[in-house]
Design an enzyme around this catalytic site. Structure first.
Site, PDB file in Angstrom:
ATOM      1  N   ASP A 168      53.652 -23.643   0.955  1.00 59.11           N
ATOM      2  CA  ASP A 168      54.409 -25.072   1.120  1.00 59.11           C
ATOM      3  C   ASP A 168      55.244 -25.188  -0.284  1.00 59.11           C
ATOM      4  O   ASP A 168      56.583 -25.649  -0.187  1.00 59.11           O
ATOM      5  CB  ASP A 168      53.430 -26.138   1.314  1.00 59.11           C
ATOM      6  CG  ASP A 168      52.781 -26.080   2.569  1.00 59.11           C
ATOM      7  OD1 ASP A 168      53.558 -25.546   3.593  1.00 59.11           O
ATOM      8  OD2 ASP A 168      51.697 -26.374   2.754  1.00 59.11           O
ATOM      9  N   HIS A 195      48.284 -28.989   5.542  1.00 61.55           N
ATOM     10  CA  HIS A 195      49.154 -28.159   5.879  1.00 61.55           C
ATOM     11  C   HIS A 195      49.540 -28.009   6.976  1.00 61.55           C
ATOM     12  O   HIS A 195      49.031 -27.106   7.980  1.00 61.55           O
ATOM     13  CB  HIS A 195      48.610 -26.424   5.348  1.00 61.55           C
ATOM     14  CG  HIS A 195      49.248 -25.444   5.560  1.00 61.55           C
ATOM     15  ND1 HIS A 195      50.560 -25.214   5.037  1.00 61.55           N
ATOM     16  CD2 HIS A 195      49.180 -24.317   6.460  1.00 61.55           C
ATOM     17  CE1 HIS A 195      51.165 -24.145   5.364  1.00 61.55           C
ATOM     18  NE2 HIS A 195      50.270 -23.475   6.494  1.00 61.55           N
TER      19      HIS A 195
END
Ligand code: NAD
Ligand code: LMR
Length: 333
Positions: A168, A195
């Site tokens: 990310d 996530h």
């Protein structure tokens, strides 16, 4: 500190060196193969154990010809899982099915929850002190699954279980500099939460870069749904593998260096967290300082603006549900 210190001699040197053992579970897969390659190239890895249900003898034979100092061994099938994990300092887990277009990460729970639980149960038996790096999705639920298995066995150590959310921040740096210019390698972006989709919360206000409102909207959406871009582009053949291998290798390298005593190493990770508890969740991703025991310090969220407050508010109910699903799975099963 390494769980299992073994002294070996590298073939290029007569000086004795420590040889941390890293096991990759799911090593023959789309992430597993390039991740294993990057770990074979990492000078901090002493022994590499490659486990999968299929094909690991071939992957291991292939990588073993690379003239770096680590040894490589392949393990195949459930009867070899414990041997693969035994004595590991770090167990990296990219085992399980990836998404196809139209699926959410939570849709993978049905298959991947049981896979991750089985791996955690084997680790409890033969590598209770290992640091476990969970890549398998849905990470928001698979990390609690690993933790609950360790809790059940009475050996839960919150400093040693990590959800790998590095991809990310890797993406966030790329997307921000693609839009605004600059060096992606020198433009860190703090991404917190979890996530998946709305649980991924980029804190663009902390970058010090000026963004127009439309830029914040576009970047936030792109960072939250970056995984979907890859799933769509691969047209049913899976999700991010190469960028994930890079992200997983980066996190493993950071942890190896911290375990060996390097100071000031900070990576994002989804961990058991008092910072999360303040927001009503047991597990939460923020920047984490790594140290000789694994997690040295979970960093606070830091200053956030009203827009990011709203993102956080939207993320919490989904995170709570994802975490509960993982916890319940271990106690029902
Ligand atoms: P893949 O299908 O290419 O590889 C998965 C591998 O796991 C296969 O080789 C399979 O044989 C193996 N496997 C299945 N069950 C196993 C078991 N019980 N024990 C050991 N190995 C087993 O999938 P992939 O693209 O490598 O993705 C793997 C996982 O990683 C997926 O769940 C995916 O969603 C996730 N992922 C996470 C991130 C992240 O940022 N955390 C990024 C990308 C992908
Ligand atoms: C990613 O972020 O690329 C991974 O979680 C894989 C996925 O399903 O998108």
């Amino acid at each position: 500190m390494f769980a299992n210190r073994v002294i070996t001699r590298g073939f290029a040197s007569s000086v004795a060196s420590l040889a941390p053992k890293v096991a990759v579970v799911g090593a023959a897969g789309g992430i597993g193969q390039p991740l294993s390659l990057l770990l074979k190239l990492n000078p901090h890895v002493g022994r590499l154990a490659l486990y999968d249900l299929v094909n690991t003898p071939g992957v291991a034979a292939d990588l073993s010809h690379i003239n770096t100092q680590s040894s490589v061994k392949g393990y195949k099938g459930p009867e070899q899982l414990e041997d693969a994990l035994k004595g590991s300092d770090i167990i990296v887990v990219p085992a399980g099915v990836p998404r196809k277009p139209g699926m959410t990460r939570d849709d993978l729970f049905k298959i991947n929850a049981g896979i991750v639980k089985g791996i955690a149960e084997a680790a409890v038996k033969v590598a209770p002190n290992a640091h476990i790096l969970v890549i398998s999705n849905p990470v928001n639920s698979t990390v609690p699954i690993v933790a609950e298995v360790f809790k059940k066995a009475g050996i839960f150590n919150p400093k040693r279980i990590f959800g790998v959310t590095t991809l990310d921040v890797v993406r966030a740096s790329t997307f921000v500099t693609t839009l605004k210019g600059g060096d992606a390698t020198k433009t860190p972006v703090h991404v917190i939460g979890g996530h998946s989709g709305v649980t991924i919360i980029p804190l663009l206000s902390q970058t010090g870069i000026n963004f127009a409102k439309e830029e914040v909207d576009a970047l936030t959406h792109r960072i939250q749904f970056g995984g979907d871009e890859v799933v769509k582009a691969k047209e049913g053949l899976g999700s991010a593998t190469l960028s994930m291998a890079h992200a997983g290798a980066r996190f493993t390298d950071s942890l190896l260096r911290a375990l060996a005593g390097a100071k000031g190493i900070v990576e994002p990770s989804y961990v058991y967290s008092e910072i999360g508890a303040k927001h009503g969740v047991e597990y939460f991703a923020t920047n984490v300082e790594l140290g000789p025991e694994g997690v040295a310090k979970v960093h606070p969220i830091g200053p956030i603006n009203a827009y990011e407050e709203q993102l956080l508010k939207a993320a919490i109910p989904e995170l709570q549900a994802n975490i509960k699903k993982g916890v319940d799975f271990v106690h029902q099963g």
